[in-house]
Design an enzyme around this catalytic site. Sequence first.
Site, short mmCIF file in Angstrom:
data_model
loop_
_atom_site.label_atom_id
_atom_site.label_comp_id
_atom_site.label_asym_id
_atom_site.label_seq_id
_atom_site.Cartn_x
_atom_site.Cartn_y
_atom_site.Cartn_z
N GLY A 27 0.80 -1.22 0.00
CA GLY A 27 0.00 0.00 0.00
C GLY A 27 0.83 1.27 0.00
N HIS A 30 2.30 4.38 -5.22
CA HIS A 30 2.94 5.44 -6.01
C HIS A 30 3.06 4.95 -7.45
CE1 HIS A 30 6.43 2.89 -5.66
NE2 HIS A 30 6.45 3.03 -4.34
N GLY A 32 5.40 3.75 -9.09
CA GLY A 32 6.10 2.46 -9.27
C GLY A 32 5.11 1.31 -9.21
N HIS A 33 4.24 1.32 -8.19
CA HIS A 33 3.20 0.30 -8.09
C HIS A 33 2.28 0.35 -9.33
CE1 HIS A 33 3.89 1.19 -3.64
NE2 HIS A 33 4.15 -0.11 -3.71
N ASP A 146 13.25 -3.92 -5.94
CA ASP A 146 13.60 -4.88 -4.90
C ASP A 146 14.21 -6.11 -5.59
OD1 ASP A 146 12.33 -3.67 -2.31
OD2 ASP A 146 10.87 -3.39 -3.90
N SER A 181 9.49 5.09 -3.65
CA SER A 181 9.34 4.14 -2.55
C SER A 181 8.36 4.75 -1.56
CB SER A 181 10.69 3.90 -1.87
OG SER A 181 10.50 3.29 -0.60
N SER A 182 7.53 3.90 -0.96
CA SER A 182 6.61 4.40 0.07
C SER A 182 7.42 5.02 1.20
CB SER A 182 5.76 3.25 0.61
OG SER A 182 5.12 2.57 -0.45
P1 AMP Z 1 5.98 -2.54 -1.69
O1 AMP Z 1 4.61 -1.94 -1.55
O2 AMP Z 1 7.09 -1.59 -1.34
O3 AMP Z 1 6.10 -3.89 -1.03
O4 AMP Z 1 6.19 -2.81 -3.25
C1 AMP Z 1 5.28 -3.60 -3.97
C2 AMP Z 1 5.86 -3.92 -5.31
O5 AMP Z 1 6.13 -2.72 -6.02
C3 AMP Z 1 7.20 -4.67 -5.21
O6 AMP Z 1 7.25 -5.68 -6.21
C4 AMP Z 1 8.21 -3.60 -5.46
O7 AMP Z 1 9.42 -4.08 -6.01
C5 AMP Z 1 7.47 -2.73 -6.47
N1 AMP Z 1 8.02 -1.37 -6.49
C6 AMP Z 1 8.28 -0.60 -5.41
N2 AMP Z 1 8.85 0.57 -5.79
C7 AMP Z 1 8.97 0.51 -7.14
C8 AMP Z 1 9.50 1.39 -8.13
N3 AMP Z 1 10.02 2.58 -7.83
N4 AMP Z 1 9.45 1.00 -9.43
C9 AMP Z 1 8.92 -0.20 -9.77
N5 AMP Z 1 8.41 -1.08 -8.88
C10 AMP Z 1 8.43 -0.73 -7.59
#
Ligand code: AMP
Length: 281
Positions: A27, A30, A32-33, A146, A181-182
């Site tokens: 959650g 952003h 990226g998600h 990641d 990044s969150s």
């Molecule tokens: P998280 O919510 O941080 O666990 O991330 C969820 C998914 O989004 C994971 O597969 C992360 O690798 C991916 N993710 C997070 N930040 C980015 C980003 N800047 N660009 C692309 N994917 C991302």
Amino acid sequence: MQVLETIAEVRAARRGLTSLGLVPTMGFLHAGHLSLVERAKAECGAVAVSIFVNPTQFGPSEDLSRYPRDLPRDLAMLEAAGVELVFTPQPAEIYPLGFSTRVEVGAVAGPLEGASRPGHFAGVATVVAKLFNIVQPTRAYFGQKDAQQSVVIRRMTRDLDLPVEVVVAPTVREADGLALSSRNAYLTPEQRTAAPVLFRALSKAQASFTLGERNAETLRNAMRDVIANTPEAEVDYVSLADPDTMEELVLIDTRALASLAIRFGHTRLIDNLLLEETARL
Ligand code: AMP
């Protein structure tokens, strides 16, 4: 868009769908998600996003309780993105009383994030295995941001014969190079100004590699030198590793994963670039 909190509801919703893409997240979404959602939409008949701040992947001294959350905003973003299904379970739905199984992936989960955050990847692998079984996606989408996590999940998926195609998509960055990044929300204005040092250090390694440098320690030192010029930044690790095994390299053959983890006060950021020899003409 269906927003579901129980495993039973997800299973019922899954029945009507042939190809389904899953984007697992914690959650506070952003761009990226959303890039993962877009990729899933392009490749699958329907898209499911899970939003679950997984307690088992946080260490005792980590940021679980203060991890940023904004479910209404996340749901509005996913609705606008055209997502069919959102799974937002409570921790007790995923880890009911008596839960006692853990997925341990082995060597690729040992160094780097695995060494800095003991137990982290067992938490990740266990929850992702459960999400795969609950949602039963055709494909699941992860970010290169990641990098080690994606290697751990690919390994687990192969080793356990999970019938899911794992897709890894490129890192989305701010204009100044900072990977979205969150956790960027934790940064003070001064730390935010300093934070692009991760990408600058990685870019320095990439530039040296492109010029022909193949000594891994020379490239690690080049990254450390860039970071040393930024007093707000404290190195957790700087790595030049084999992108398949995650083992530190001495000499680079054709590919290497440059990665780092840097602390700004209590906030820990990670980033990476894959260094690859492009085919010579
Ligand atoms: P998280 O919510 O941080 O666990 O991330 C969820 C998914 O989004 C994971 O597969 C992360 O690798 C991916 N993710 C997070 N930040 C980015 C980003 N800047 N660009 C692309 N994917 C991302």
